[in-house]
Design a protein around this motif. Structure first.
Motif, short mmCIF file in Angstrom:
data_model
loop_
_atom_site.label_atom_id
_atom_site.label_comp_id
_atom_site.label_asym_id
_atom_site.label_seq_id
_atom_site.Cartn_x
_atom_site.Cartn_y
_atom_site.Cartn_z
N LYS A 142 0.79 -1.23 0.00
CA LYS A 142 0.00 0.00 0.00
C LYS A 142 0.83 1.28 0.00
O LYS A 142 0.33 2.33 -0.40
CB LYS A 142 -0.98 0.00 1.16
CG LYS A 142 -0.32 0.05 2.53
CD LYS A 142 -1.34 0.08 3.63
CE LYS A 142 -0.61 0.14 4.97
NZ LYS A 142 -1.48 0.13 6.09
N ASP A 143 2.09 1.23 0.44
CA ASP A 143 2.88 2.45 0.46
C ASP A 143 3.83 2.57 -0.73
O ASP A 143 4.60 3.51 -0.83
CB ASP A 143 3.66 2.58 1.78
CG ASP A 143 4.66 1.45 1.99
OD1 ASP A 143 4.54 0.40 1.33
OD2 ASP A 143 5.55 1.61 2.84
N LEU A 144 3.75 1.64 -1.68
CA LEU A 144 4.61 1.65 -2.86
C LEU A 144 3.82 2.17 -4.06
O LEU A 144 2.71 1.72 -4.32
CB LEU A 144 5.13 0.24 -3.14
CG LEU A 144 6.19 0.11 -4.23
CD1 LEU A 144 7.46 0.85 -3.82
CD2 LEU A 144 6.49 -1.36 -4.48
N VAL A 145 4.40 3.15 -4.78
CA VAL A 145 3.74 3.72 -5.95
C VAL A 145 4.73 3.83 -7.11
O VAL A 145 5.94 3.92 -6.90
CB VAL A 145 3.14 5.12 -5.66
CG1 VAL A 145 1.97 5.02 -4.69
CG2 VAL A 145 4.18 6.10 -5.17
N THR A 146 4.19 3.84 -8.31
CA THR A 146 4.96 4.09 -9.52
C THR A 146 4.56 5.46 -10.03
O THR A 146 3.38 5.83 -9.99
CB THR A 146 4.66 3.01 -10.58
OG1 THR A 146 4.99 1.73 -10.03
CG2 THR A 146 5.48 3.24 -11.84
N LEU A 147 5.54 6.23 -10.51
CA LEU A 147 5.30 7.58 -11.01
C LEU A 147 5.67 7.69 -12.48
O LEU A 147 6.59 7.02 -12.95
CB LEU A 147 6.13 8.60 -10.23
CG LEU A 147 6.07 8.58 -8.71
CD1 LEU A 147 6.93 9.70 -8.14
CD2 LEU A 147 4.65 8.70 -8.21
N GLY A 148 4.95 8.56 -13.18
CA GLY A 148 5.26 8.83 -14.58
C GLY A 148 4.60 10.13 -15.00
O GLY A 148 4.00 10.83 -14.19
N ILE A 149 4.72 10.44 -16.30
CA ILE A 149 4.04 11.62 -16.82
C ILE A 149 2.88 11.16 -17.70
O ILE A 149 2.91 10.08 -18.28
CB ILE A 149 4.98 12.58 -17.58
CG1 ILE A 149 5.54 11.94 -18.85
CG2 ILE A 149 6.08 13.08 -16.67
CD1 ILE A 149 6.27 12.94 -19.74
N SER A 150 1.87 11.99 -17.80
CA SER A 150 0.65 11.61 -18.50
C SER A 150 0.83 11.63 -20.02
O SER A 150 1.79 12.20 -20.55
CB SER A 150 -0.49 12.55 -18.10
OG SER A 150 -0.28 13.83 -18.67
N ASP A 151 -0.12 11.03 -20.69
CA ASP A 151 -0.15 11.04 -22.15
C ASP A 151 -0.25 12.48 -22.65
O ASP A 151 0.39 12.87 -23.62
CB ASP A 151 -1.33 10.19 -22.63
CG ASP A 151 -1.31 9.94 -24.12
OD1 ASP A 151 -0.22 9.71 -24.68
OD2 ASP A 151 -2.39 9.96 -24.74
N PHE A 152 -1.04 13.29 -21.96
CA PHE A 152 -1.19 14.70 -22.30
C PHE A 152 0.18 15.40 -22.25
O PHE A 152 0.55 16.13 -23.17
CB PHE A 152 -2.17 15.37 -21.33
CG PHE A 152 -2.40 16.83 -21.59
CD1 PHE A 152 -3.42 17.24 -22.43
CD2 PHE A 152 -1.61 17.78 -20.98
CE1 PHE A 152 -3.63 18.60 -22.67
CE2 PHE A 152 -1.81 19.14 -21.22
CZ PHE A 152 -2.83 19.55 -22.07
#
Length: 128
Positions: free
Chosen positions: A24-34
């Motif tokens: 629950k405390d692990l996330v993946t980050l990225g930038i949007s298609d926009f």
């Protein structure tokens, strides 16, 4: 029209956060298609090191296109636990698959409550 993945949270700076299905405390980050579409062809990605700390709202890296260099801001605070090293040799993956192979970093959040300040897919679609 830009694709919006409904299973993510978004910032007004067009970054996305995907919660890990098991931790629950692990996330993946990225930038949007926009964002990737607005930037154009991404030719270089600069990311932090594993073990670095990121802070919500603060830049942690950058993406470069022939048009510009743009900071990437962290939607959450925490420790970087993985970096998409494949982007070093293939930064175009951010353009090709912004919600898949084009992810940027994985973070172990220090405050999962920060997700509540972000937009869901529906709100982000309206924002765009």
């Amino acid at each position: 029209m830009a694709e919006i993945a409904k299973d993510r949270h978004y910032t007004k700076d067009h970054e996305w956060v995907l919660k890990d299905a098991t931790e629950k405390d692990l996330v993946t980050l990225g930038i949007s298609d926009f964002a990737q579409d607005a930037l154009g062809d991404i030719v270089m990605v600069e990311l932090p090191e594993v073990g670095d700390t990121v802070s919500q709202g603060e830049p942690y890296g950058s993406v470069e296109s022939p048009k510009s260099v743009s900071d990437v801001f962290s939607p959450v605070s925490g420790e970087v636990v993985a970096v998409n090293e494949a982007l070093e040799d293939a930064p175009e993956q951010v353009n090709d698959e912004p919600f898949g192979e084009g992810w940027l970093i994985r973070v172990r959040m220090s405050d999962a409550g920060q997700l509540g300040a972000l937009m869901d897919g529906l709100a982000y679609g309206a924002f765009c």
